[in-house]
Motif scaffolding. Structure first.
Motif, PDB file in Angstrom:
ATOM      1  N   SER B 155       0.856  -1.185   0.000  1.00 21.25           N
ATOM      2  CA  SER B 155       0.000   0.000   0.000  1.00 21.25           C
ATOM      3  C   SER B 155       0.887   1.228   0.000  1.00 21.25           C
ATOM      4  O   SER B 155       1.997   1.198   0.534  1.00 21.25           O
ATOM      5  N   PHE B 156       0.435   2.294  -0.612  1.00 20.00           N
ATOM      6  CA  PHE B 156       1.218   3.539  -0.621  1.00 20.00           C
ATOM      7  C   PHE B 156       0.507   4.665   0.102  1.00 20.00           C
ATOM      8  O   PHE B 156       0.811   5.834  -0.093  1.00 20.00           O
ATOM      9  N   GLU B 157      -0.448   4.273   0.945  1.00 22.56           N
ATOM     10  CA  GLU B 157      -1.207   5.320   1.621  1.00 22.56           C
ATOM     11  C   GLU B 157      -0.337   6.218   2.472  1.00 22.56           C
ATOM     12  O   GLU B 157      -0.561   7.414   2.565  1.00 22.56           O
ATOM     13  N   SER B 159       3.247   6.182   2.337  1.00 23.19           N
ATOM     14  CA  SER B 159       4.644   6.185   1.938  1.00 23.19           C
ATOM     15  C   SER B 159       4.764   6.611   0.490  1.00 23.19           C
ATOM     16  O   SER B 159       3.782   6.643  -0.245  1.00 23.19           O
TER      17      SER B 159
END
Lengths: 251, 194, 462
Positions: B155-157, B159
């Motif tokens: 997930s890139f929420e 980062s």
């Protein structure tokens, strides 16, 4: 049950033996086979050159000539592909005659394999004790599904091999590039003649390097191009249409 | 009219592409009896290698692979070999003399010998590339079968960067000869600890 | 500008090099086969890729807007360029604002398409292509000949000569490792001194607003993570809807391209480095037109793997430069013929319609059908040589009249065998350059059949 025999225009003129072999393969199976004498070219050369509109009359002639038969059989994978895959623009989607023709047309070995089935074929009265290299012509191979293309992750199959291997004493030889194109490609053979020749020579060398004595296939156009090179270069490699081997051509 | 509006307008106009439903990937994708074995085999074909050891032996194993490397960075809690603190550097360019980077991998993927590196605590992502050699440390229990399983973990929420690393850098651009060590690290290992 | 056959004839003339090139690329095709056959669900993956792309293109505007929103929320600046010129202008503006003197660039076919390098160089910015293959052709001042293997047409001695001239390596030393190390040292300096890095985009993710770049060399990351300014140029068709859809494409891309399970690095850029800036330029440059054309829309599904080139028997024997288009091979030919049909009218004919390309395409693009369709469109638009059109019309005239055809065949079979070879094999007989004509039989099949049937009837009558 009546079979309509479809002989590609150039085979009619230049390869009567292979054409007759196709006819005899079918009559030997006790089929009622008729060759409609009004037939003409399927239009492939024109379509491949960009003139598919000119093919309209030829397509209509074809369907009119052949619509009355239960099966249409031809010694040519590419011509069968032309009728099945490229005639659609010339007919309405619900054209009964074209739809019938489209679903009942077969290449000869395909017919033997799919309709008669290998277990019902009897080649016991012939013998072909030779090392044979099979050329998998592109249209028959990839468009008609005569064999599993090496690109795809699908189970191995070859209808041509399945039928050929039934011929007594035949030795089918494995090649390095099983289904690379020979470079005929219709008018390609003259418009890109340098590449066409290079591709054809490489196919021939593949057979020579595998010690093939007889090259065969289901498309006389490919074989005509390859044989032209073989003849010019004096290569020791005989070329026969598959129908001739299956009928029992003496070498 | 902005180019944005122009482009979006063009796209909307006369778009004849048919509708299609997006696939789902649950229970899809190759699985392996021995994920470590598959991982090791694959990473060996790309110039790296996979080693299995214990937390306690980690530094011993690393030293056996790299005993001459001087400047070492480690963001792995289980290693005491780090002597240079990359996170203290303001300028990423100052990482250029790092001989060995010992970094933490979140999980490994058996099908392709790749390890997912995403460490929010690592200040400079260039660390993974600018070091001359790299060791990635992963927990043995963190090996997945395939990329479908892998993306479920990502997930890139919160980062801004993550990278799959499979082996050291390489190229075959010169007459198709494989050369290990292009612009990223010129050698690399993945060490699995329990 | 020369046609493909003209270029191909020259390439084939160097028989040794042509065969070397053919074998090198066939080897890559074989590696691809091995990788594809090692994944039981390979054909299903291809179906998924095709479906994802179709779904995305159907809603391209929606996904581009979603991407822009999410990227912007991550601190990335998104730009839109309607064509190549605007793309170059945007890049230049960004570089000028930061007084960039040197730009390091990783592989981007889009920037080749836009001719970015000369544009920037003319404005005083040094551009260093950092992918080793691209660096080699850049030093030689030639275009890449393959989209994944830019220097595949060069021998290691060619590279040695180039590096000797430009990097000062030992003359005659063509060891690939030696040469690669020299490039590593030289480019490392460039990475450390460049003020900006530009990357291409393999995949842009609408759901997260990030972009994915795949390399084996690590050059994209070195270029994007050291300089403070990162510019990512993307063709707008590179968008995919969700992060998880990457699972399909990352499994297909490297296997299709070179037969490896995955590239060494698959970087997911979602924001700039500390204190840096990240910009994404979304480029149209005639891509939108494909969406309105049923025959060619699937060309947008291309993930630029190069598998179609590796499998194409014509590409292998004529080399990428013979296409005179930024992207060569099957996908290049269909894109070129769509965008500039008159200029590239020979490309759809640089093909035997063998169908191998369609079978290797991970996104299942109907490449061979597109090339066939281009031929019809070119003929209709009047972009084909008049002589060819005329001979086809003559053929059709004859074929529509079976009796005329019979007569022509009859005469040919009577006359041709009697003609002296020097007359038959003249310069107009292109077939006869390298091949003998088939032997002309005495009778056609139709004649034999007709006689056979007549004999049967006569026998029955008796």
């Amino acid at each position: 049950m009546k079979i309509g025999l479809f002989i590609p225009c150039f085979m009619n003129e230049l390869y009567p033996e292979a054409s007759m072999a196709t006819y005899k393969l079918l009559t030997n199976l006790n089929f009622d086979v008729e060759y409609p004498t009004n037939q003409t070219c399927c239009g492939q050369p024109m379509a491949n050159s960009g003139c598919s509109k000119d093919v309209t009359s030829l397509a209509i002639t074809f369907v009119n000539n052949f619509k009355k038969y239960d099966y249409i059989v031809a010694p040519s994978g590419s011509c069968v592909t032309m009728v099945k895959e490229h005639y659609a623009p010339f007919f309405e989607e619900d054209d009964k005659d074209y739809n019938k023709v489209k679903t009942s047309i077969y290449e000869i070995t395909e017919f033997l394999h799919d309709i008669i089935k290998p277990e019902n074929l009897d080649f016991s009265n012939i013998s072909f004790p030779h090392r044979v290299g099979l050329h998998n012509s592109c249209h028959g191979h990839r468009a008609l599904g005569l064999g599993s293309p090496t690109e795809l992750n699908v189970p191995y199959n070859s209808k041509l091999e399945n039928v050929l291997s039934l011929v007594p004493n035949i030795e089918l030889v494995e090649l390095n590039r099983r289904d690379e194109c020979c470079g005929f490609g219709g008018t390609f053979c003259v418009t890109e003649d340098a590449i066409s020749t290079a591709m054809g020579r490489d196919r021939i060398n593949d057979h020579i390097n595998s010690n093939v004595e007889v090259m065969t296939g289901a498309d006389m156009s490919c074989l005509m191009h390859l044989n032209g090179l073989i003849s010019r270069e004096g290569t020791k490699l005989q070329v026969l249409h598959i129908a001739q081997i299956l009928l029992g051509k003496d070498n | 009219m902005t180019s944005r509006d122009l482009i979006l307008g063009k796209i909307k106009k006369n778009n004849i592409v048919p509708k299609a439903d997006l696939p789902e990937y649950d229970n899809f994708g190759i699985t392996y009896e021995d994920k470590f074995e598959q991982f090791a085999q694959t990473i060996q074909t790309v110039g790296g290698d996979a080693i299995s050891t214990t937390k306690e032996e980690l530094d011993v194993v690393i030293r056996s692979l790299y005993n001459e490397e001087k400047i070492i960075v480690s963001n792995v809690a289980e290693s005491k070999l780090g002597n240079f603190i990359a996170n203290d550097e303001e300028d990423a360019h100052n990482l250029k003399d790092i001989d060995l980077a010992i970094v933490k991998g979140q999980f490994a993927v058996a099908e392709n010998g790749a390890v997912w590196l995403k460490n929010n605590d690592n200040r400079h992502r260039s660390l993974y590339f600018i070091a001359q050699n790299i060791v990635i440390v992963v927990k043995k229990s963190d090996i997945l079968n395939n990329m479908h399983e892998a993306y479920r973990q990502i997930s890139f929420e919160d980062s801004g960067y993550g990278v799959f690393v499979s082996g050291p850098s390489k190229t075959a651009d010169i007459e198709q000869s494989l050369v290990i060590g292009a612009h990223g690290p010129k050698s690399g290992y993945v060490i699995f600890i329990d | 500008m020369a046609s493909h056959p003209e270029n191909a004839t020259k390439y084939v003339a160097n028989d040794e090099r042509m065969h070397w090139h053919d074998k090198a690329l066939w080897f890559v095709r074989e590696k691809r086969d091995k990788a594809a056959h090692g994944i039981p669900e390979w054909e299903q993956l291809r179906d998924y890729a095709s479906t994802i792309k179709t779904h995305t293109m159907n809603k391209l505007d929606f996904y581009l807007e979603e991407f822009e929103r999410n990227a912007t929320a991550k601190g990335i600046t998104v730009h839109w360029a309607k064509d190549a010129v605007e793309h170059n202008e945007i890049v230049h503006k960004l570089l000028k604002a930061k007084k960039v003197k040197k730009l390091v660039k990783s592989k981007s076919m889009l920037t080749e398409e836009c001719h970015l390098n000369p544009y920037l160089e003319q404005r005083g910015i040094e551009v260093i292509d950092t992918d080793l293959g691209e660096r080699i052709v850049q030093l030689r001042n030639e275009p890449p000949s393959h989209i994944v293997l830019p220097a595949i047409h060069l021998t290691k001695m060619d590279v040695s000569d180039t590096f000797h001239e430009h990097l000062g390596t030992e003359k005659g030393n063509d060891d690939p490792t030696y040469l690669t190390r020299a490039a590593r040292a030289s480019l490392r300096e460039d990475f450390l001194t460049a003020e900006a890095g530009l990357t291409g985009v393999n995949f842009a993710i609408a759901e997260t607003g990030g972009v994915v770049v795949c390399t084996n060399e690590g050059n994209a990351d070195m270029g994007a993570s050291l300089p403070k300014l990162h510019i990512a140029s993307m063709g707008m068709e590179k968008i995919i809807p969700r992060l998880k859809d990457l699972s399909v494409f990352t499994r297909l891309l490297a296997r299709s391209a070179t037969g490896q399970a995955i590239t060494s690095y698959t970087s997911h850029f979602h924001q700039p480095i500390e204190g840096g800036e990240m910009h994404i330029i979304i480029v149209d440059n005639k891509r939108a037109e494909f969406l309105a054309n049923e025959k060619y829309r699937q060309a947008l599904n291309c993930i630029r793997c190069g598998a179609c080139m590796n499998t194409c028997p014509i590409y292998r024997r004529s080399g990428g430069h013979s296409y005179e288009h930024v992207i060569p091979g099957p996908i290049g030919s269909t894109i070129a013929a769509f965008k500039e049909p008159e200029k590239h009218n020979s490309l759809p004919f640089a093909c035997t319609l063998c169908g191998s390309c369609t079978n290797v395409c991970p996104a299942k693009i109907d490449l061979d059908s597109q090339l066939y369709n281009h031929r019809q469109d070119l003929a209709e638009a009047g972009y084909l040589p008049k002589s060819k059109m005329l001979s086809m019309k003559v053929m059709t005239y004859v074929f529509n009249r079976p009796k005329l055809l019979d007569f022509a065949g009859f005469m040919a079979r009577k006359i041709v065998p009697k003609l002296p070879k020097s007359l038959i094999y003249n310069k107009f007989n292109v077939w006869g350059k390298t091949r003998d004509l088939p032997e002309f039989p005495e009778h056609s099949f139709k004649e034999l059949y007709t006689k056979m049937k007549k004999d049967e009837r006569d026998k029955d009558d008796k």
